[in-house]
Design an enzyme around this catalytic site. Structure first.
Site, PDB file in Angstrom:
ATOM      1  N   CYS A 145      -4.529   0.230  -5.618  1.00 31.14           N
ATOM      2  CA  CYS A 145      -4.322   1.599  -6.081  1.00 31.14           C
ATOM      3  C   CYS A 145      -5.467   2.504  -5.608  1.00 31.14           C
ATOM      4  O   CYS A 145      -5.604   2.762  -4.422  1.00 31.14           O
ATOM      5  CB  CYS A 145      -4.158   1.593  -7.608  1.00 31.14           C
ATOM      6  SG  CYS A 145      -3.388   3.099  -8.235  1.00 31.14           S
ATOM      7  N   HIS A 155      -0.156  -3.073  -8.756  1.00 28.03           N
ATOM      8  CA  HIS A 155      -1.297  -3.640  -9.485  1.00 28.03           C
ATOM      9  C   HIS A 155      -1.088  -5.119  -9.777  1.00 28.03           C
ATOM     10  O   HIS A 155      -0.545  -5.460 -10.835  1.00 28.03           O
ATOM     11  CB  HIS A 155      -1.480  -2.895 -10.806  1.00 28.03           C
ATOM     12  CG  HIS A 155      -2.040  -1.523 -10.639  1.00 28.03           C
ATOM     13  ND1 HIS A 155      -3.380  -1.260 -10.698  1.00 28.03           N
ATOM     14  CD2 HIS A 155      -1.438  -0.348 -10.368  1.00 28.03           C
ATOM     15  CE1 HIS A 155      -3.595   0.033 -10.490  1.00 28.03           C
ATOM     16  NE2 HIS A 155      -2.427   0.614 -10.285  1.00 28.03           N
ATOM     17  N   GLU A 169      -3.140  -7.197 -10.804  1.00 27.34           N
ATOM     18  CA  GLU A 169      -3.889  -7.617 -12.006  1.00 27.34           C
ATOM     19  C   GLU A 169      -3.106  -7.348 -13.290  1.00 27.34           C
ATOM     20  O   GLU A 169      -3.439  -7.892 -14.340  1.00 27.34           O
ATOM     21  CB  GLU A 169      -5.263  -6.929 -12.052  1.00 27.34           C
ATOM     22  CG  GLU A 169      -5.268  -5.473 -12.508  1.00 27.34           C
ATOM     23  CD  GLU A 169      -4.908  -4.494 -11.393  1.00 27.34           C
ATOM     24  OE1 GLU A 169      -4.368  -4.926 -10.356  1.00 27.34           O
ATOM     25  OE2 GLU A 169      -5.159  -3.281 -11.569  1.00 27.34           O
TER      26      GLU A 169
END
Lengths: 81, 232
Positions: free
Chosen positions: B91, B199, B201
């Site tokens: 990002c 993302h 994560e």
């Protein structure tokens, strides 16, 4: 010396901000064929040498103020016609 | 997960980063030791990989990522990358790597002009990178995005070069933001630096919707292990 940089989205590149402004103006009843949104950067420089100033601002644009992939810029120095 | 030594991976925090802790947690859950690094630091600790997390570094002033590239730590990150070290940007981290010239192209405002926060499906196009080694070509990964400026852009010449080199690592199956050629993730010519808008994560546990992001981060953990020479 004062310098003004006008940063514009390059021609032909999708400009969603410009489209949003155009459509907003349309909602207000204005007929606008195209709108583009750019950025104005004002700089105050110590130099009085116009050539030097122009070259320095061009470097600033290439390295930070504009991204050459998507933006073009136009430099105006104080006193330019 | 093995009980052996954990490879260290640096996670850089810029003023305005907000996914740094999630990234540290995710890397930790995948067997790495995440080492938080502050943007004002001038040196990286001895790590096997570096991650630039998501957020809004320096308030996204001028252009997203444009100011973060001047952070003192970025010189060390660039040197680490030049030495072949794996560097991942997610990002805002992707935006920073593009503005720093470590990755081709730039991220532009979404074509809808709206901030988009939802799951996307991305297709793995290349597996010979430190970020996708755990995948097979064509794998479809369900990973969320959350961004307002995530439309990757390259002009036709640059795009042709990037495609010819096989640098498009990840592509959206349903382009959410107007990215050129559906690009969700791209790597450098040397293939050791990659950025992606989704993302990973936030997708390391099926309980949170998807575990697919773990494939990307576990690939990175493996690459960090190999670089540090830690026995697997």
């Amino acid at each position: 010396m004062k310098a003004t940089v006008l940063v514009r989205p390059k021609a032909g590149i999708l400009d969603p901000q410009g489209e949003a402004v155009q459509s907003g103006l349309g909602h207000l009843g204005f007929v606008v064929r195209k709108a583009h949104v750019g950025r104005l950067v004002e700089l105050e420089l110590d130099t009085t040498d116009r050539e030097q100033a122009r070259a320095a601002v061009a470097k600033m644009c290439d390295q930070l103020i504009a991204n050459p992939l998507i933006e073009s810029y136009e430099i105006t120095l104080e006193g330019d016609a | 997960m093995s009980d052996g030594p954990r490879p260290k991976i640096a996670v850089v925090t810029f003023p305005g980063s907000n996914d740094d802790r999630d990234m540290c947690w995710a890397l930790g859950s995948l067997g790495a030791e995440a080492v938080p690094v502050w943007h004002a630091d001038e040196e990286l600790p001895a790590v096997g990989a570096v991650v630039l997390p998501g957020g809004f570094s320096y308030g996204d002033y001028l252009r997203c990522g444009a100011i973060a590239r001047f952070a003192p730590i970025m010189k060390a990150v660039a040197a680490f990358a030049a030495d072949g070290g794996p560097v991942l940007g997610t990002c805002n981290g992707f935006q920073i790597l593009c503005e720093a010239g470590l990755l081709p192209g730039i991220l532009r405002p979404n074509s809808s002009l709206r901030f988009i926060c939802r799951d996307t499906t991305i297709r793995v196009e290349q597996i010979d990178t430190p970020f996708t080694s755990r995948c097979k070509p064509g794998y479809l990964l369900r990973i969320p995005i959350k961004h307002g400026e995530g439309a990757w852009f390259a002009d036709p010449e640059l795009l042709a070069e990037v495609e010819a080199n096989g640098q498009v690592v990840l592509r959206y199956t349903d382009n959410p933001n107007g990215a050129v050629a559906d690009v969700a993730g791209v790597c450098n010519a040397a293939r050791n630096v990659m950025g992606l808008m989704p993302h990973p994560e936030h997708a390391v546990d099926p309980l949170l919707g998807s575990g697919d992001g773990a494939l990307i981060l576990a690939s990175l953990v493996e690459a960090a292990t190999a670089r540090l020479g830690v026995p697997a």
